[in-house]
Design an enzyme around this catalytic site. Structure first.
Site, PDB file in Angstrom:
ATOM      1  N   GLU A 134      56.621  39.029  41.929  1.00 43.18           N
ATOM      2  CA  GLU A 134      54.954  38.312  42.509  1.00 43.18           C
ATOM      3  C   GLU A 134      54.107  37.582  41.499  1.00 43.18           C
ATOM      4  OE1 GLU A 134      52.877  41.994  42.918  1.00 43.18           O
ATOM      5  OE2 GLU A 134      52.517  41.964  44.687  1.00 43.18           O
ATOM      6  N   GLU A 141      57.354  48.703  45.240  1.00 44.92           N
ATOM      7  CA  GLU A 141      56.023  49.689  45.298  1.00 44.92           C
ATOM      8  C   GLU A 141      56.309  50.392  46.515  1.00 44.92           C
ATOM      9  OE1 GLU A 141      56.395  46.109  44.729  1.00 44.92           O
ATOM     10  OE2 GLU A 141      54.647  44.893  43.042  1.00 44.92           O
ATOM     11  N   ALA A 193      53.079  46.088  37.354  1.00 46.85           N
ATOM     12  CA  ALA A 193      52.588  46.276  36.820  1.00 46.85           C
ATOM     13  C   ALA A 193      52.432  47.151  35.992  1.00 46.85           C
ATOM     14  CB  ALA A 193      51.538  46.993  38.386  1.00 46.85           C
ATOM     15  N   GLY A 214      55.693  43.229  40.312  1.00 45.10           N
ATOM     16  CA  GLY A 214      53.470  42.041  40.124  1.00 45.10           C
ATOM     17  C   GLY A 214      54.809  41.214  39.449  1.00 45.10           C
TER      18      GLY A 214
HETATM   19  C1  LIG Z   1      41.750  50.570  44.218  1.00 43.96           C
HETATM   20  C2  LIG Z   1      42.591  49.305  44.402  1.00 43.96           C
HETATM   21  C3  LIG Z   1      42.799  48.048  43.555  1.00 43.96           C
HETATM   22  C4  LIG Z   1      43.313  47.115  43.666  1.00 43.96           C
HETATM   23  C5  LIG Z   1      43.657  46.110  43.036  1.00 43.96           C
HETATM   24  C6  LIG Z   1      45.174  46.462  43.660  1.00 43.96           C
HETATM   25  C7  LIG Z   1      45.817  45.112  43.005  1.00 43.96           C
HETATM   26  C8  LIG Z   1      47.485  45.549  42.518  1.00 43.96           C
HETATM   27  C9  LIG Z   1      48.630  44.173  42.268  1.00 43.96           C
HETATM   28  C10 LIG Z   1      49.394  44.396  42.309  1.00 43.96           C
HETATM   29  C11 LIG Z   1      50.237  45.466  42.016  1.00 43.96           C
HETATM   30  C12 LIG Z   1      51.378  45.382  41.990  1.00 43.96           C
HETATM   31  C13 LIG Z   1      52.381  47.106  41.910  1.00 43.96           C
HETATM   32  C14 LIG Z   1      53.577  47.152  40.770  1.00 43.96           C
HETATM   33  O1  LIG Z   1      54.159  45.475  39.819  1.00 43.96           O
HETATM   34  S1  LIG Z   1      54.072  48.574  40.631  1.00 43.96           S
HETATM   35  C15 LIG Z   1      55.051  48.729  39.840  1.00 43.96           C
HETATM   36  C16 LIG Z   1      56.073  48.413  40.395  1.00 43.96           C
HETATM   37  N1  LIG Z   1      57.634  48.116  38.849  1.00 43.96           N
HETATM   38  C17 LIG Z   1      58.354  49.228  39.284  1.00 43.96           C
HETATM   39  O2  LIG Z   1      57.959  50.124  40.287  1.00 43.96           O
HETATM   40  C18 LIG Z   1      59.662  48.748  37.772  1.00 43.96           C
HETATM   41  C19 LIG Z   1      59.273  50.762  37.858  1.00 43.96           C
HETATM   42  N2  LIG Z   1      60.646  50.535  36.919  1.00 43.96           N
HETATM   43  C20 LIG Z   1      61.376  50.506  36.739  1.00 43.96           C
HETATM   44  O3  LIG Z   1      62.347  50.781  37.472  1.00 43.96           O
HETATM   45  C21 LIG Z   1      63.136  50.878  35.898  1.00 43.96           C
HETATM   46  O4  LIG Z   1      61.815  50.964  34.603  1.00 43.96           O
HETATM   47  C22 LIG Z   1      63.233  49.844  35.685  1.00 43.96           C
HETATM   48  C23 LIG Z   1      62.367  48.187  35.635  1.00 43.96           C
HETATM   49  C24 LIG Z   1      64.640  49.377  36.832  1.00 43.96           C
HETATM   50  C25 LIG Z   1      64.318  49.805  34.157  1.00 43.96           C
HETATM   51  O5  LIG Z   1      65.151  50.670  34.048  1.00 43.96           O
HETATM   52  P1  LIG Z   1      66.083  51.229  32.839  1.00 43.96           P
HETATM   53  O6  LIG Z   1      66.153  50.210  32.113  1.00 43.96           O
HETATM   54  O7  LIG Z   1      66.646  52.055  33.142  1.00 43.96           O
HETATM   55  O8  LIG Z   1      64.369  51.766  31.892  1.00 43.96           O
HETATM   56  P2  LIG Z   1      63.356  52.752  32.432  1.00 43.96           P
HETATM   57  O9  LIG Z   1      62.895  53.272  33.373  1.00 43.96           O
HETATM   58  O10 LIG Z   1      63.970  53.890  31.229  1.00 43.96           O
HETATM   59  O11 LIG Z   1      61.929  52.035  32.024  1.00 43.96           O
HETATM   60  C26 LIG Z   1      61.986  51.972  30.046  1.00 43.96           C
HETATM   61  C27 LIG Z   1      60.501  52.625  30.108  1.00 43.96           C
HETATM   62  O12 LIG Z   1      60.064  51.674  30.368  1.00 43.96           O
HETATM   63  C28 LIG Z   1      58.763  52.400  30.918  1.00 43.96           C
HETATM   64  N3  LIG Z   1      58.525  51.874  32.578  1.00 43.96           N
HETATM   65  C29 LIG Z   1      59.446  50.796  33.686  1.00 43.96           C
HETATM   66  N4  LIG Z   1      58.518  50.275  34.007  1.00 43.96           N
HETATM   67  C30 LIG Z   1      57.198  50.793  33.886  1.00 43.96           C
HETATM   68  C31 LIG Z   1      56.330  50.003  34.330  1.00 43.96           C
HETATM   69  N5  LIG Z   1      56.428  49.709  35.276  1.00 43.96           N
HETATM   70  N6  LIG Z   1      55.434  50.084  34.085  1.00 43.96           N
HETATM   71  C32 LIG Z   1      54.716  51.085  32.379  1.00 43.96           C
HETATM   72  N7  LIG Z   1      55.798  51.589  32.175  1.00 43.96           N
HETATM   73  C33 LIG Z   1      57.803  51.183  32.478  1.00 43.96           C
HETATM   74  C34 LIG Z   1      59.556  53.288  31.742  1.00 43.96           C
HETATM   75  O13 LIG Z   1      58.276  54.788  31.964  1.00 43.96           O
HETATM   76  C35 LIG Z   1      59.958  54.036  30.084  1.00 43.96           C
HETATM   77  O14 LIG Z   1      59.577  54.660  28.874  1.00 43.96           O
HETATM   78  P3  LIG Z   1      60.184  55.792  28.572  1.00 43.96           P
HETATM   79  O15 LIG Z   1      61.250  54.890  27.266  1.00 43.96           O
HETATM   80  O16 LIG Z   1      59.008  56.161  27.485  1.00 43.96           O
HETATM   81  O17 LIG Z   1      60.533  56.812  28.989  1.00 43.96           O
END
Ligand SMILES: CCCCCCCC/C=C\C=C\CC(=O)SCCNC(=O)CCNC(=O)[C@H](O)C(C)(C)COP(=O)(O)OP(=O)(O)OC[C@H]1O[C@@H](n2cnc3c(N)ncnc32)[C@H](O)[C@@H]1OP(=O)(O)O
Length: 731
Positions: A103, A123, A60, A100
């Protein structure tokens, strides 16, 4: 968005949302629209979902959490639609399939991946749970036990491990074309029944063992994730996959995510996630100099001086960063031999565990270049001095480095508190000098506190920052002051907790409250673990210890300021902690070093109180938290006010990564933001009014006072801007 094309009966839906294909509302809509096209196209017999660019999908879009779920399709609607598609869908995974993203893949009927791909449901690290069926589908594929392991800790796994346990159906070599391979795979499954391919319809294999498995993970989570709510909620949701039909289990999962999403812990963890990325964009407050307009020098040859605990860890960090030439200089023969042996043993361990290959290990060992005199460092690009914490020894070394090193060499001192400017002044080019404060053990600890001296050149700073990032460290740039950010703040924590011992608390009570707050260990157990003599040595330098006082000097005062000598008594009686036969603030018994309260320490505290006519009073948990943590927050505001840190995120990262501050509270400054600045200030002012100059750490930060007076309870992201505006308008 998502792109759509058709190739030999296979529709290709490619996620296109750089840099990481997060599932924003546009992407979800794009997937749905493409899916409809594919289902309606009679020429399409199978579908591949893949990611454009560097990765499949990281989950997400965290920046859309507040609004995301209001737009159709939200993630849990999308996954059910995907799974019920009458045409087979293959997820083609390269890079990351996280959250997600995984998922979505679990809702597809087949999953193929490059061997280099990584999978995770992380998550929990954002204080939530996988809310798009992750807690219900994963157990149906890999069982309750493995699902609890994956979801409650959120760690990443290789595609091979995922294949071994049944998540991935086919692995391709890391250099294969994932899309081409997935399309061929999709062609091979055309016409096959989907009956056993819809994961939500599968039974949970180890469902009958759920109570036993649940108990096991409750114990582990209780220890590993102290104070964090999300891991337990994850376990509960997974348990329901075993006990309830899928649809009912989904309702439980939904209740779980609704409880967690938007909670203080989740806000704190999301703040940490962005802070860790934001910190790469360093800036020098008030100068316009920053990471975007300053280039580091090219560093190929690095030298480390000193092979004690710090030096060894630094060498290992450099080798892990891929530096191919690391000179090590240790004049003491035994220390040199022990140090090199230690480094080689650690590398052997990495290789044995598969963290590095044999070839990588050999090349790391080859990169080590023992040197025996300063002359041999003349070609070095970066020298990191890591000798004993003594100003005179360090000055001696820098004077020599100043003579022999090339003019462009960056000269870094690994110090935890000494004045970087004073060290720099002994060299002919103080602008080449910078502080690099590593935390022990340096090859394990994620934090690097880089210290800009008043003369350090922007390029030198950029080089130290770049090197920290190459080493994979959370690298924070701070200004030069006594104790920099971390030690300067943390000092108040020990001072104030000791005052509470004087007044009526006992070490076990303080530690219990701090552990409940989320610290892995309390202040006194940490003292015992790291050695109570460390603080004692520091106090000796400032002539503060009990032994250094002249006869008749007041026991509870030093240099006109309130002082508690209990920690001195402890050390002077030989109770240094674990290392002195398990005797410190506590007694550690048996081979497991079981922590027990020691009556000797209790008596020492009691007799000290009697001697000083202190009538002990009951100190409750709330007071312990306020007095242990608020002075530290107050100091954080002083640090911001002085421009030692440029924003609160930097301070929070230092305390979380260097001082084990519980991550799920976001660090001291974010915690203050959650509590609200008016309350924080009220408590600080109350103590200041009671204690006055005898306890200077309670003197309210002017910035904190101004923020509350002018803005009430401003958002943490606006603190530094508001402060700058206030100061500017006052000029
Ligand atoms: C109120 C009740 C409502 C109920 C409804 C709920 C329904 C919910 C359903 C689903 C929920 C799902 C939840 C999720 O999916 S949560 C997200 C889970 N994913 C993560 O936590 C992954 C996070 N990211 C990382 O761990 C890393 O980015 C990685 C994938 C390992 C890659 O690492 P790396 O290659 O070092 O790259 P960076 O971390 O530097 O990332 C590059 C840029 O991308 C941005 N980023 C990364 N992940 C996300 C993301 N998930 N969303 C938005 N942006 C993301 C990161 O900030 C970097 O940005 P910038 O270059 O500007 O710093």
């Amino acid at each position: 968005m998502a792109n759509y094309s058709v190739r030999n009966q296979v529709a290709i839906i490619s996620l296109c949302s750089p840099p990481v294909n997060a599932l924003s509302s546009d992407v979800r809509r794009g997937i749905l629209d493409s899916l409809k096209k594919a289902e309606q196209d009679v020429k399409v017999a199978a579908i591949v979902i893949c990611g454009e660019g560097r990765t499949f999908c990281v989950g997400a879009d965290i920046t859309e959490f507040k609004s995301e779920f209001k737009t159709f399709p939200n993630l849990f609607e999308l996954v059910d639609i995907l799974e019920s598609s009458p045409k087979p869908i293959v997820a083609a995974i390269h890079g990351h399939a996280f959250g997600g993203g995984l998922e979505v893949a679990l809702a597809c009927h087949y999953r193929v991946a490059l061997s280099s791909a990584k999978l995770a449901l992380p998550e929990v690290k954002l204080g939530i749970l996988p809310g798009a069926g992750g807690t219900q589908r994963l157990p149906r594929l890999i069982g309750i036990d493995s699902s609890m392991q994956w979801i409650a800790f959120g760690d990443e796994y290789s595609a091979q491990i995922a294949a071994n346990i049944g998540i991935i159906d086919r692995i391709f070599p890391s250099n294969a074309d994932i899309l081409e391979s997935a399309v061929q795979y999709a062609q091979s499954i055309i016409g096959k029944s989907l009956i056993n391919r819809r994961v939500s319809k599968l039974p949970v294999k180890d469902a009958s063992k759920v109570s036993h498995i649940m108990e096991k993970y409750k114990q582990i989570v209780g220890k590993k994730s102290r104070g964090a709510i999300a891991p337990m909620v994850c376990l509960e949701a997974i348990k329901h996959a075993a006990l309830l039909p899928y649809v009912e289990g989904m309702k439980k999962e939904r209740m779980g995510i609704e409880a967690l999403m938007g909670s203080d812990q989740s806000k704190s963890l999301i703040y940490m996630f962005f802070a860790e990325r934001q910190v790469r964009n360093w800036t020098i407050p008030g100068t316009g100099i920053n990471s975007k307009n300053t280039k580091p020098i090219k560093v190929e040859k690095v030298a480390v001086i000193g092979l004690g605990t710090m030096g060894r860890g630094i060498v290992l960090s450099l080798l892990k960063a891929g530096i191919k030439h690391v000179s090590v200089m240790e004049l003491n023969k035994t220390a040199r031999e022990n140090g090199l042996l230690f480094i080689k043993n650690i590398l052997e361990g990495y290789a044995a565990r598969g963290t590095i290959s044999e070839t990588q290990k050999r090349s790391m060992v080859d990169a080590l270049k023992p040197v025996s005199n300063f002359e041999m460092l003349k070609d070095t690009d970066l020298v990191i001095e890591a000798v004993f914490e003594s100003m005179s020894i360090k000055k001696d070394i820098f004077a020599k480095l100043g003579q022999v090193c090339k003019p462009s060499a960056v000269l870094a001192t690994n110090t935890s508190a000494l004045d970087v400017d004073e060290i720099a002044m002994v060299t002919p080019k103080p602008k080449q000098v910078v502080g690099m404060h590593f935390f022990a053990p340096a090859h394990v600890m994620k934090l690097l506190e880089n210290v800009r001296g008043s003369k350090s050149s922007p390029q030198v700073i950029a080089t130290a920052m770049n090197m920290g990032q190459r080493m994979g460290k959370v690298t924070v740039l701070v200004g030069n002051c006594h104790g920099f950010v971390g030690n300067r703040m943390f000092r108040h924590y020990t001072v104030e907790t000791d005052f509470m011992l004087e007044e009526g608390a006992y070490p076990e009570q303080v530690d219990t409250v701090l552990k409940k707050f989320g610290f892995a260990m309390g202040r006194y157990q940490v003292g015992d673990l790291s050695g109570n003599d460390i603080g004692y040595r520091m106090r000796t330098k400032f002539e503060m210890t009990n032994k250094q006082q002249p006869p008749g000097a007041p026991e509870r005062e030093r240099h006109g300021v309130r002082y508690c000598p209990l920690a001195d008594f402890l050390v002077e009686s030989g109770r240094l902690g674990y290392k002195s036969d398990g005797k410190g603030w506590f007694r550690y018994l048996g081979k497991n070093r079981e922590l027990t309260v020691d009556n000797e320490v209790t008596s020492m505290i009691d007799s000290y109180r009697r001697r000083n006519k202190i009538v002990p009073r009951k100190i409750n948990g709330e007071e312990i938290i306020e007095r242990a943590l608020y002075p530290l927050i107050n100091e954080g505001f002083k640090i911001l006010e002085e421009g030692i840190a440029s924003n609160p995120m930097e301070i929070d990262l230092i305390l979380v990564h260097g001082y084990a501050w519980p991550r799920h509270t976001g660090g001291p400054m974010f915690y203050a933001h959650l509590i609200g600045l008016p309350k924080i200030l009220r408590v600080i002012e109350r103590h200041w009014n009671n204690a006055g100059l005898r306890e200077p750490h309670w003197e309210p930060s002017k910035m904190l006072v101004r923020l509350v007076k002018n803005h009430g309870n401003p958002d943490i992201m606006s603190w530094t801007t508001l402060e700058r505006e206030t100061v500017r308008s006052a000029l």
